[in-house]
Write a protein that holds these residues in place. Structure first.
Motif, PDB file in Angstrom:
ATOM      1  N   THR A  75       0.616  -1.334  -0.190  1.00 42.23           N
ATOM      2  CA  THR A  75      -0.440  -0.314   0.026  1.00 42.23           C
ATOM      3  C   THR A  75       0.800   1.266  -0.532  1.00 42.23           C
ATOM      4  OG1 THR A  75      -0.096  -0.185   2.641  1.00 42.23           O
ATOM      5  CG2 THR A  75      -1.796  -0.646   0.870  1.00 42.23           C
ATOM      6  N   VAL A  76       0.318   2.281  -0.697  1.00 43.87           N
ATOM      7  CA  VAL A  76       0.686   3.210  -0.178  1.00 43.87           C
ATOM      8  C   VAL A  76       0.557   4.232   0.756  1.00 43.87           C
ATOM      9  CG1 VAL A  76       1.263   5.256  -2.070  1.00 43.87           C
ATOM     10  CG2 VAL A  76       1.535   3.346  -3.265  1.00 43.87           C
ATOM     11  N   ALA A  77       1.088   5.184   1.024  1.00 45.48           N
ATOM     12  CA  ALA A  77       0.792   6.126   1.806  1.00 45.48           C
ATOM     13  C   ALA A  77      -0.728   7.190   1.866  1.00 45.48           C
ATOM     14  CB  ALA A  77       1.620   7.103   2.389  1.00 45.48           C
ATOM     15  N   PRO A  78      -1.389   7.520   2.391  1.00 42.55           N
ATOM     16  CA  PRO A  78      -3.015   8.118   1.841  1.00 42.55           C
ATOM     17  C   PRO A  78      -2.574   9.112   0.801  1.00 42.55           C
ATOM     18  CG  PRO A  78      -2.903   7.163   4.245  1.00 42.55           C
ATOM     19  CD  PRO A  78      -1.585   6.527   3.876  1.00 42.55           C
ATOM     20  N   ILE A  79      -1.434  10.214   2.046  1.00 40.79           N
ATOM     21  CA  ILE A  79      -1.217  11.193   1.690  1.00 40.79           C
ATOM     22  C   ILE A  79      -0.319  11.664   0.129  1.00 40.79           C
ATOM     23  CG2 ILE A  79       0.034  11.888   2.372  1.00 40.79           C
ATOM     24  CD1 ILE A  79      -2.229  14.963   2.012  1.00 40.79           C
ATOM     25  N   VAL A  80       0.062  10.490  -0.465  1.00 41.81           N
ATOM     26  CA  VAL A  80       1.215   9.777  -1.684  1.00 41.81           C
ATOM     27  C   VAL A  80      -0.285   9.803  -2.083  1.00 41.81           C
ATOM     28  CG1 VAL A  80       2.423   8.630  -2.534  1.00 41.81           C
ATOM     29  CG2 VAL A  80       2.975   9.978  -0.781  1.00 41.81           C
ATOM     30  N   HIS A  81      -0.766   8.756  -2.055  1.00 43.71           N
ATOM     31  CA  HIS A  81      -1.902   8.579  -3.244  1.00 43.71           C
ATOM     32  C   HIS A  81      -2.510   9.461  -4.025  1.00 43.71           C
ATOM     33  CE1 HIS A  81      -4.995   6.120  -4.644  1.00 43.71           C
ATOM     34  NE2 HIS A  81      -5.925   6.519  -4.309  1.00 43.71           N
ATOM     35  N   ARG A  82      -3.086  10.689  -2.522  1.00 45.44           N
ATOM     36  CA  ARG A  82      -4.314  11.851  -2.637  1.00 45.44           C
ATOM     37  C   ARG A  82      -3.358  12.843  -3.643  1.00 45.44           C
ATOM     38  NH1 ARG A  82      -5.289  12.457   3.183  1.00 45.44           N
ATOM     39  NH2 ARG A  82      -6.770  10.275   3.392  1.00 45.44           N
ATOM     40  N   ARG A  83      -2.120  12.785  -3.509  1.00 50.24           N
ATOM     41  CA  ARG A  83      -0.897  13.690  -4.640  1.00 50.24           C
ATOM     42  C   ARG A  83      -0.868  13.158  -5.430  1.00 50.24           C
ATOM     43  NH1 ARG A  83       4.493  13.503  -1.423  1.00 50.24           N
ATOM     44  NH2 ARG A  83       4.248  14.882   0.882  1.00 50.24           N
ATOM     45  N   ASN A  84      -0.921  11.887  -5.807  1.00 45.58           N
ATOM     46  CA  ASN A  84      -0.353  11.446  -7.067  1.00 45.58           C
ATOM     47  C   ASN A  84      -2.283  11.682  -8.373  1.00 45.58           C
ATOM     48  OD1 ASN A  84       1.890  10.205  -6.388  1.00 45.58           O
ATOM     49  ND2 ASN A  84       0.960   8.544  -5.871  1.00 45.58           N
ATOM     50  N   LYS A  85      -3.050  11.601  -7.460  1.00 45.32           N
ATOM     51  CA  LYS A  85      -4.612  11.268  -7.869  1.00 45.32           C
ATOM     52  C   LYS A  85      -4.380  12.937  -8.427  1.00 45.32           C
ATOM     53  CE  LYS A  85      -9.234  10.960  -6.368  1.00 45.32           C
ATOM     54  NZ  LYS A  85     -10.355  10.788  -4.940  1.00 45.32           N
ATOM     55  N   ILE A 100      -5.472  19.612   0.474  1.00 42.28           N
ATOM     56  CA  ILE A 100      -6.219  17.998   0.310  1.00 42.28           C
ATOM     57  C   ILE A 100      -6.817  17.430   1.177  1.00 42.28           C
ATOM     58  CG2 ILE A 100      -5.144  16.263  -0.410  1.00 42.28           C
ATOM     59  CD1 ILE A 100      -3.005  17.397  -2.683  1.00 42.28           C
ATOM     60  N   SER A 101      -5.602  16.827   2.381  1.00 39.35           N
ATOM     61  CA  SER A 101      -6.074  16.479   3.494  1.00 39.35           C
ATOM     62  C   SER A 101      -7.244  17.097   3.997  1.00 39.35           C
ATOM     63  CB  SER A 101      -5.067  17.109   4.609  1.00 39.35           C
ATOM     64  OG  SER A 101      -4.195  15.899   4.048  1.00 39.35           O
ATOM     65  N   GLU A 102      -7.753  18.714   4.495  1.00 49.01           N
ATOM     66  CA  GLU A 102      -9.385  18.811   5.010  1.00 49.01           C
ATOM     67  C   GLU A 102      -9.953  18.681   3.584  1.00 49.01           C
ATOM     68  OE1 GLU A 102      -8.726  23.670   4.736  1.00 49.01           O
ATOM     69  OE2 GLU A 102      -7.289  23.532   6.102  1.00 49.01           O
ATOM     70  N   VAL A 103      -9.955  19.178   2.523  1.00 49.73           N
ATOM     71  CA  VAL A 103     -11.182  18.862   1.090  1.00 49.73           C
ATOM     72  C   VAL A 103     -11.491  17.203   1.407  1.00 49.73           C
ATOM     73  CG1 VAL A 103     -11.628  18.553  -0.643  1.00 49.73           C
ATOM     74  CG2 VAL A 103     -10.701  20.449  -0.326  1.00 49.73           C
ATOM     75  N   SER A 104     -10.231  16.477   1.481  1.00 49.16           N
ATOM     76  CA  SER A 104     -10.612  14.289   2.009  1.00 49.16           C
ATOM     77  C   SER A 104     -11.231  14.899   3.329  1.00 49.16           C
ATOM     78  CB  SER A 104      -9.136  14.165   1.746  1.00 49.16           C
ATOM     79  OG  SER A 104      -9.444  12.300   1.829  1.00 49.16           O
ATOM     80  N   GLU A 105     -11.058  15.499   4.331  1.00 47.96           N
ATOM     81  CA  GLU A 105     -11.741  14.448   5.216  1.00 47.96           C
ATOM     82  C   GLU A 105     -13.466  15.063   5.194  1.00 47.96           C
ATOM     83  OE1 GLU A 105     -11.834  13.866   9.389  1.00 47.96           O
ATOM     84  OE2 GLU A 105      -9.889  13.308   8.177  1.00 47.96           O
ATOM     85  N   VAL A 160       2.111  20.087  -6.020  1.00 48.95           N
ATOM     86  CA  VAL A 160       1.728  18.789  -5.248  1.00 48.95           C
ATOM     87  C   VAL A 160       2.981  17.766  -5.753  1.00 48.95           C
ATOM     88  CG1 VAL A 160      -0.049  17.246  -6.061  1.00 48.95           C
ATOM     89  CG2 VAL A 160      -0.098  19.705  -6.589  1.00 48.95           C
ATOM     90  N   LEU A 161       3.834  17.938  -6.257  1.00 51.08           N
ATOM     91  CA  LEU A 161       4.771  16.611  -5.582  1.00 51.08           C
ATOM     92  C   LEU A 161       5.243  16.331  -4.472  1.00 51.08           C
ATOM     93  CD1 LEU A 161       5.656  15.549  -9.580  1.00 51.08           C
ATOM     94  CD2 LEU A 161       3.494  14.105  -8.098  1.00 51.08           C
ATOM     95  N   ASN A 162       5.784  18.001  -4.344  1.00 46.83           N
ATOM     96  CA  ASN A 162       6.940  18.594  -3.677  1.00 46.83           C
ATOM     97  C   ASN A 162       5.542  18.248  -1.778  1.00 46.83           C
ATOM     98  OD1 ASN A 162       9.004  18.612  -5.141  1.00 46.83           O
ATOM     99  ND2 ASN A 162       8.446  20.693  -5.188  1.00 46.83           N
ATOM    100  N   GLY A 163       4.496  18.148  -1.594  1.00 50.91           N
ATOM    101  CA  GLY A 163       3.860  18.105  -1.238  1.00 50.91           C
ATOM    102  C   GLY A 163       2.857  19.775  -0.553  1.00 50.91           C
ATOM    103  N   ASP A 164       3.423  20.919  -1.202  1.00 50.14           N
ATOM    104  CA  ASP A 164       2.738  22.268  -0.499  1.00 50.14           C
ATOM    105  C   ASP A 164       1.710  22.242  -0.350  1.00 50.14           C
ATOM    106  OD1 ASP A 164       5.507  22.849  -0.976  1.00 50.14           O
ATOM    107  OD2 ASP A 164       5.500  23.585  -3.075  1.00 50.14           O
ATOM    108  N   LEU A 165       0.733  20.829  -1.483  1.00 49.67           N
ATOM    109  CA  LEU A 165      -0.473  21.215  -1.480  1.00 49.67           C
ATOM    110  C   LEU A 165      -1.415  20.449  -0.473  1.00 49.67           C
ATOM    111  CD1 LEU A 165      -1.361  22.276  -4.708  1.00 49.67           C
ATOM    112  CD2 LEU A 165      -1.560  23.970  -3.099  1.00 49.67           C
TER     113      LEU A 165
END
Length: 148
Positions: free
Chosen positions: A17-27, A135-140, A126-131
């Motif tokens: 499995t991939v970490a959830p935040i990495v999955h969201r970044r890729n999406k 992303i986490s707020e919207v996902s939550e 996004v790939l650097n994790g700046d957002l």
């Protein structure tokens, strides 16, 4: 056997499995790539029509059929009241808040070329994790909406 002796051998296990935040970044990065392709096609005077495989059941025979269909891509950008291009970054159906202090949810741009460059820089951000926080707020919020 001498070839193996020259290599560094370790015991390792591949994570399934991939970490959830990495999955969201890729999406989000994949969606930004679609927007970039759409902008470049429009600038070249072409249409962008990606395809996807869709499986459905034939009602008469009951047989499952897989067909290739055109995927609908909605534009994240529009011409604003001032005549400039506005770009909103979306995660699913929700628009991301790009600045928490000002509650800004769009980027104002002057030209199509600037739009393409901005989409490329957003992809890197996004790939650097700046957002990640946005992303986490919207996902939550989406996850909470499903809980009743």
């Amino acid at each position: 056997m001498s070839a193996l002796n020259s290599l560094k051998l370790v015991t390792s296990k591949k994570h399934q499995t991939v970490a959830p935040i990495v999955h969201r970044r890729n999406k989000l990065c994949a969606k930004l790539h679609e927007q970039l392709e759409l902008c470049e096609a429009q600038q070249a005077g072409k249409t962008y029509a990606p395809t996807r495989l869709k499986t459905f059941v034939n009602k008469q025979t009951g047989e499952r059929i897989t067909a290739e269909t055109i995927k609908r891509v909605k534009e994240w950008f529009w011409i604003g009241d001032t005549g400039k291009i506005n770009l909103a970054v979306k995660y699913g159906a929700k628009t991301l808040t790009l600045n928490k202090k000002t509650k800004a949810n769009a980027i104002e741009l002057n030209s199509g070329e600037e739009l393409i460059n901005t989409l490329k820089s957003l992809k890197v951000a996004v790939l650097n994790g700046d957002l990640d926080e946005a992303i986490s707020e919207v996902s939550e919020a989406t996850r909470i909406a499903f809980i009743k």
